[in-house]
Design a protein around this motif. Structure first.
Motif, PDB file in Angstrom:
ATOM      1  N   UNK A 197      50.362  10.149  30.974  1.00  0.00           N
ATOM      2  CA  UNK A 197      50.106   8.717  31.060  1.00  0.00           C
ATOM      3  C   UNK A 197      49.981   8.280  32.523  1.00  0.00           C
ATOM      4  N   UNK A 198      49.252   7.198  32.721  1.00  0.00           N
ATOM      5  CA  UNK A 198      49.075   6.647  34.060  1.00  0.00           C
ATOM      6  C   UNK A 198      50.435   6.332  34.681  1.00  0.00           C
ATOM      7  N   UNK A 199      50.604   6.697  35.940  1.00  0.00           N
ATOM      8  CA  UNK A 199      51.834   6.400  36.676  1.00  0.00           C
ATOM      9  C   UNK A 199      51.579   5.203  37.586  1.00  0.00           C
ATOM     10  N   UNK A 200      52.342   4.154  37.383  1.00  0.00           N
ATOM     11  CA  UNK A 200      52.241   2.970  38.232  1.00  0.00           C
ATOM     12  C   UNK A 200      53.359   3.015  39.268  1.00  0.00           C
ATOM     13  N   UNK A 201      53.040   2.709  40.526  1.00  0.00           N
ATOM     14  CA  UNK A 201      54.062   2.754  41.567  1.00  0.00           C
ATOM     15  C   UNK A 201      53.734   1.778  42.682  1.00  0.00           C
ATOM     16  N   UNK A 202      54.748   1.474  43.478  1.00  0.00           N
ATOM     17  CA  UNK A 202      54.579   0.622  44.653  1.00  0.00           C
ATOM     18  C   UNK A 202      54.665   1.524  45.878  1.00  0.00           C
ATOM     19  N   UNK A 203      53.571   1.644  46.622  1.00  0.00           N
ATOM     20  CA  UNK A 203      53.525   2.590  47.737  1.00  0.00           C
ATOM     21  C   UNK A 203      54.550   2.253  48.815  1.00  0.00           C
ATOM     22  N   UNK A 204      54.839   0.960  48.976  1.00  0.00           N
ATOM     23  CA  UNK A 204      55.823   0.564  49.982  1.00  0.00           C
ATOM     24  C   UNK A 204      57.206   1.077  49.610  1.00  0.00           C
ATOM     25  N   UNK A 205      57.537   0.983  48.327  1.00  0.00           N
ATOM     26  CA  UNK A 205      58.850   1.456  47.875  1.00  0.00           C
ATOM     27  C   UNK A 205      58.942   2.976  47.935  1.00  0.00           C
ATOM     28  N   UNK A 206      57.867   3.654  47.550  1.00  0.00           N
ATOM     29  CA  UNK A 206      57.875   5.121  47.535  1.00  0.00           C
ATOM     30  C   UNK A 206      58.041   5.702  48.934  1.00  0.00           C
ATOM     31  N   UNK A 207      57.448   5.052  49.932  1.00  0.00           N
ATOM     32  CA  UNK A 207      57.420   5.628  51.275  1.00  0.00           C
ATOM     33  C   UNK A 207      58.377   4.975  52.262  1.00  0.00           C
ATOM     34  N   UNK A 208      59.375   4.250  51.763  1.00  0.00           N
ATOM     35  CA  UNK A 208      60.405   3.743  52.665  1.00  0.00           C
ATOM     36  C   UNK A 208      61.173   4.918  53.269  1.00  0.00           C
ATOM     37  N   UNK A 209      61.701   4.762  54.492  1.00  0.00           N
ATOM     38  CA  UNK A 209      62.429   5.868  55.123  1.00  0.00           C
ATOM     39  C   UNK A 209      63.561   6.392  54.257  1.00  0.00           C
ATOM     40  N   UNK A 210      64.251   5.481  53.555  1.00  0.00           N
ATOM     41  CA  UNK A 210      65.411   5.902  52.754  1.00  0.00           C
ATOM     42  C   UNK A 210      65.063   6.086  51.283  1.00  0.00           C
TER      43      UNK A 210
END
Length: 321
Positions: A197-210
């Motif tokens: 299934x399609x994966x929905x994500x927020x790139x800002x949240x995924x690539x935060x330093x922590x």
């Protein structure tokens, strides 16, 4: 950026920094030697909001009437990065101009309206909004089959996903200086269509330093990829400064796990510079550089890539923000 801290830092170097109020006439607030700005929100909102249209018109009117004021960055240059269709066309040409450095960007498709799924040709594309600014621009999806194109909402852009070992390298450019830091990123996925299934994500949240997410956790032990070549990154930054006519921008790059090719996946307007310890001194150095260049060569110098602009104001040297 912490405006008060930057103002204090600049004051110690003979530069006065003032905050510009766009809702008020600009002339009484000046004169400004340099204006450093991030008017992205205003430009985007001006598409449908009369108040933002007026703010933008007032700013442009001031700039036109004061050609000696250096603008970081020029509005036309910055505006092109608000449209991923435009910025990705620039990225797609990097393969030719930087061929000797093995730098490229992934294939992509511009989707203006609901499309026939039979034209689906990109392997596991990432769907991104056409507008490259604002909170919605971070909302993306990873698509695994032609049938899942029903999940996208044009206008948008489909960019082929490249497995890169869940590591993103964010390059921050400040004039002729650049810095890069590692951030978490999406894990590897099997190539080719599948019934996932399609994966929905927020790139800002995924690539935060922590950031810690199932989407960034590698499923298998994978050897560390080599870091980007410093020479290749320098060549990339130099080329983009020429192509963009800007001095304050960010570039997201990854390393292809199969070819080790440096792959450019996005360009960002005036990024947060998080993790760049020398940002204040680098920005001030660039401001001083463009002012010196303007003094020695005249107003014409401000249009060159080396004199990319930012919102700044009054004397000794006054920078408006």
């Amino acid at each position: 950026m912490n405006l008060d801290a930057f103002a204090d830092f600049c004051a110690g170097h003979g530069v006065e920094v003032v905050e510009i109020d766009l809702t008020q006439p600009l002339v009484p607030q000046g004169p400004f030697d340099v204006i450093v700005h991030k008017l992205s929100d205003v430009i985007v909102e001006a598409e449908h909001d009369s108040q933002s249209q007026q703010l933008l018109a007032n700013f442009q009117s001031y700039v036109s009437a004061h050609p000696s004021t250096v603008i970081l960055d020029p509005l036309p240059a910055m505006t092109q990065l608000l449209d991923r269709f435009a910025s990705y066309r620039i990225m797609s040409k990097l393969h030719n101009s930087l061929r000797d450095w093995r730098i490229c960007s992934p294939p992509y498709l511009e989707i203006n309206k609901p499309t026939n799924t039979s034209s689906f040709s990109l392997l596991t594309p990432v769907c991104k909004t056409r507008v490259a600014h604002g909170s919605l621009s971070h909302e993306m999806s990873l698509i695994f089959s032609a049938g899942s194109l029903a999940d996208i909402h044009p206008p948008c852009l489909l960019q082929s996903f490249v497995n890169h070992g869940a590591v993103l390298h964010k390059v921050f450019v400040v004039g002729d200086r650049h810095f890069y830091v590692e951030r978490p990123s999406l894990k590897n996925f099997p190539s080719g269509p599948c019934d996932r299934k399609t994966i929905f994500f927020n790139s800002h949240q995924v690539s935060k330093p922590e950031s810690s997410s199932d989407l960034t956790a590698l499923d298998e032990q994978m050897p560390c990829l080599p870091p980007p070549s410093s020479e290749a990154v320098a060549a990339l930054v130099k080329e983009l400064r020429v192509q963009l006519g800007m001095a304050l921008f960010g570039v997201d790059v990854i390393i292809n796990i199969h070819t080790h090719t440096l792959t450019v996946i996005d360009i960002n307007i005036f990024p947060g510079y998080e993790g760049v310890p020398l940002f204040f001194s680098s920005l001030l150095s660039h401001i001083e550089y463009v002012l010196d260049k303007q003094t020695s060569a005249g107003p014409q110098a401000t249009g060159s890539p080396e004199s990319a602009q930012t919102t700044s104001g009054p004397s000794p040297a006054t920078t408006g923000l």
